[in-house]
Write a protein that holds these residues in place. Sequence first.
Motif, PDB file in Angstrom:
ATOM      1  N   ARG A 107       0.934  -1.130   0.000  1.00 32.95           N
ATOM      2  CA  ARG A 107       0.106  -0.444   0.008  1.00 32.95           C
ATOM      3  C   ARG A 107       1.234   1.189  -0.012  1.00 32.95           C
ATOM      4  O   ARG A 107       1.009   2.043  -0.750  1.00 32.95           O
ATOM      5  N   VAL A 121       2.394   1.870  -3.188  1.00 33.74           N
ATOM      6  CA  VAL A 121       1.200   1.929  -4.525  1.00 33.74           C
ATOM      7  C   VAL A 121       1.050   4.130  -4.089  1.00 33.74           C
ATOM      8  O   VAL A 121       1.309   5.074  -5.125  1.00 33.74           O
ATOM      9  N   ARG A 122       1.263   4.489  -2.516  1.00 34.24           N
ATOM     10  CA  ARG A 122       0.743   6.233  -2.503  1.00 34.24           C
ATOM     11  C   ARG A 122       2.469   6.562  -3.132  1.00 34.24           C
ATOM     12  O   ARG A 122       1.721   7.885  -3.821  1.00 34.24           O
ATOM     13  N   ALA A 153       4.429   5.688  -5.525  1.00 33.72           N
ATOM     14  CA  ALA A 153       4.237   6.175  -6.867  1.00 33.72           C
ATOM     15  C   ALA A 153       3.122   7.060  -7.534  1.00 33.72           C
ATOM     16  O   ALA A 153       3.086   7.488  -7.921  1.00 33.72           O
ATOM     17  N   GLU A 154       1.302   7.152  -6.260  1.00 38.02           N
ATOM     18  CA  GLU A 154       0.965   8.091  -6.870  1.00 38.02           C
ATOM     19  C   GLU A 154       1.594   9.326  -6.638  1.00 38.02           C
ATOM     20  O   GLU A 154       0.954  10.356  -7.208  1.00 38.02           O
ATOM     21  N   GLN A 155       2.236   9.574  -5.755  1.00 40.65           N
ATOM     22  CA  GLN A 155       2.996  10.674  -5.221  1.00 40.65           C
ATOM     23  C   GLN A 155       3.502  10.866  -6.338  1.00 40.65           C
ATOM     24  O   GLN A 155       3.813  12.534  -6.589  1.00 40.65           O
ATOM     25  N   GLN A 182       4.226   9.984  -8.977  1.00 43.89           N
ATOM     26  CA  GLN A 182       3.714   9.547 -11.170  1.00 43.89           C
ATOM     27  C   GLN A 182       4.573   9.172 -11.362  1.00 43.89           C
ATOM     28  O   GLN A 182       4.646   9.648 -12.931  1.00 43.89           O
ATOM     29  N   LYS A 191       6.930   4.904 -12.002  1.00 40.62           N
ATOM     30  CA  LYS A 191       7.307   3.686 -11.663  1.00 40.62           C
ATOM     31  C   LYS A 191       7.835   3.581 -10.781  1.00 40.62           C
ATOM     32  O   LYS A 191       8.815   2.498 -10.242  1.00 40.62           O
ATOM     33  N   PRO A 214       2.038   3.478 -12.808  1.00 36.97           N
ATOM     34  CA  PRO A 214       0.945   5.037 -11.474  1.00 36.97           C
ATOM     35  C   PRO A 214       0.396   5.639 -11.945  1.00 36.97           C
ATOM     36  O   PRO A 214      -0.767   6.408 -11.159  1.00 36.97           O
ATOM     37  N   THR A 215       0.352   6.140 -13.761  1.00 34.94           N
ATOM     38  CA  THR A 215      -0.185   6.908 -13.943  1.00 34.94           C
ATOM     39  C   THR A 215      -1.582   6.943 -14.765  1.00 34.94           C
ATOM     40  O   THR A 215      -2.481   7.794 -15.423  1.00 34.94           O
TER      41      THR A 215
END
Length: 110
Positions: free
Chosen positions: A46, A49-50, A52-54, A56, A58, A108-109
Amino acid sequence: MLLTLNFEWEEAPGRKTLSNPTKLRPASDFTDAPAGQTARQSAFYRNLVRLAEQTQDKTLPIEFLTLDGTAKRMDYGCIKIAERAGFIEPLANSSSGVVETVTVTWNPTI
């Protein structure tokens, strides 16, 4: 300069997925065996994932600053287990001869 997280890094009860910074290791020194899905490893995924979201991206740094400014690095065992499970790409050394980043196996994008 280290990236500062924009989220609170999640830890599983009684199990750490972050460590204090130490000398980084080469990929060949990551030796943890495959493991089943645990609360600790789920929390680690998790957090990836967070992150990667931050970013943007891989490719994620294994060392960073937490929200309170504390320097931390991802736990080596969690990293190797994630690699063995296919959640991240095979570990690779940087030009410095050590693992500085991990690369997630999904975009992640999207």
